[in-house]
Design a protein around this motif. Structure first.
Motif, PDB file in Angstrom:
ATOM      1  N   ILE A  34     -40.987  65.122  42.689  1.00 43.94           N
ATOM      2  CA  ILE A  34     -41.842  64.417  43.750  1.00 43.94           C
ATOM      3  C   ILE A  34     -41.275  63.444  44.557  1.00 43.94           C
ATOM      4  N   LEU A  38     -40.446  63.070  48.650  1.00 45.74           N
ATOM      5  CA  LEU A  38     -41.094  62.117  49.287  1.00 45.74           C
ATOM      6  C   LEU A  38     -40.008  61.418  50.109  1.00 45.74           C
ATOM      7  N   TRP A  55     -48.704  57.848  45.341  1.00 48.12           N
ATOM      8  CA  TRP A  55     -48.445  58.738  44.323  1.00 48.12           C
ATOM      9  C   TRP A  55     -48.190  57.757  43.250  1.00 48.12           C
ATOM     10  N   LEU A 124     -49.421  66.102  44.846  1.00 44.34           N
ATOM     11  CA  LEU A 124     -48.014  66.400  44.973  1.00 44.34           C
ATOM     12  C   LEU A 124     -47.320  67.394  44.058  1.00 44.34           C
ATOM     13  N   TRP A 127     -47.913  70.525  45.448  1.00 40.44           N
ATOM     14  CA  TRP A 127     -47.480  70.950  46.724  1.00 40.44           C
ATOM     15  C   TRP A 127     -45.789  71.168  46.565  1.00 40.44           C
ATOM     16  N   ASN A 141     -43.443  70.326  53.378  1.00 41.40           N
ATOM     17  CA  ASN A 141     -43.146  69.013  52.644  1.00 41.40           C
ATOM     18  C   ASN A 141     -43.914  67.912  53.769  1.00 41.40           C
TER      19      ASN A 141
END
Length: 208
Positions: A34, A38, A55, A124, A127, A141
């Motif tokens: 993650i 990001l 997050w 996330l 995702w 993303n």
């Protein structure tokens, strides 16, 4: 963290650093993936940083500011977008009914179905777990980073400027921002912003 890594390195003796990294990634699970996603999107750093704050649960919501004494008991801590629940990170960025409709529109835009995640971290994790082709992944993303930042920006406009939130406009704005950053920064992107917004399904079929 440094102490833990040093113990791992010492226990593995002369094994290569790459072996330690692989072990550490396996131990940490989705967190490292993650964080990497990001910071590696083609969005501006301010969007990436806000995604990281969300997050890690460090967004300065009314609930948080009240807990640390910045807001006194007379100041409302209700969500400024719906006024139906306390403004926690999960609520304002995910569970607020008005915000959730925008998330649903974005997921439907991708031709997918899902259930509402409990937290931003859960969002996330889901995702990054979706399997897509390489360039599809780059576009995918962008979605949560742009959406989280856009919702918080809309929230601040309501709180600090009194501007009524327009969620129909927000859907189009988020899609346009995603398309703009994809068009401007993804190498080999041959489709216009309008193509991406209007014909995402067709664009995805052509992406490698």
């Amino acid at each position: 963290m440094e102490f833990k890594v040093s113990k791992i390195v010492k226990s593995l003796g002369r094994r290569r650093v790459s072996s330690v990294r692989k072990w550490f990634q396996a131990d940490r699970g989705p967190d490292l993936c993650i964080g990497k996603r990001l910071w590696k999107t083609v969005t501006p750093p301010k969007m990436q940083f806000f995604g990281w704050l969300a997050w890690r649960g460090r967004v300065k919501t009314s609930e948080f500011l009240h807990k640390i004494g910045v807001l006194d008991d007379q100041v409302s801590v209700l969500c400024p977008l719906c006024s139906n629940a306390i403004e926690s990170i999960s609520h304002v960025l995910l569970h607020c009914p008005l915000v959730w409709r925008v998330w649903s529109d974005l997921v439907n835009w991708w031709g997918m179905c899902w259930v509402i995640p409990c937290t931003v971290e859960d969002l996330l994790q889901w995702w990054v777990g979706v399997k897509l082709k390489k360039n599809e992944r780059k576009l995918w993303n962008l979605v949560p980073i742009v959406m989280l930042w856009s919702v918080w920006k809309l929230r601040n406009e309501k709180v600090f400027s009194g501007r009524p939130p327009n969620f129909v406009e927000l859907v189009d704005l988020v899609k346009s921002r995603i398309a703009f950053w994809a068009y401007s920064n993804i190498v080999g992107m041959q489709y216009s912003v309008q193509d991406i917004v209007i014909n995402l399904h067709q664009v995805r079929q052509c992406l490698g």
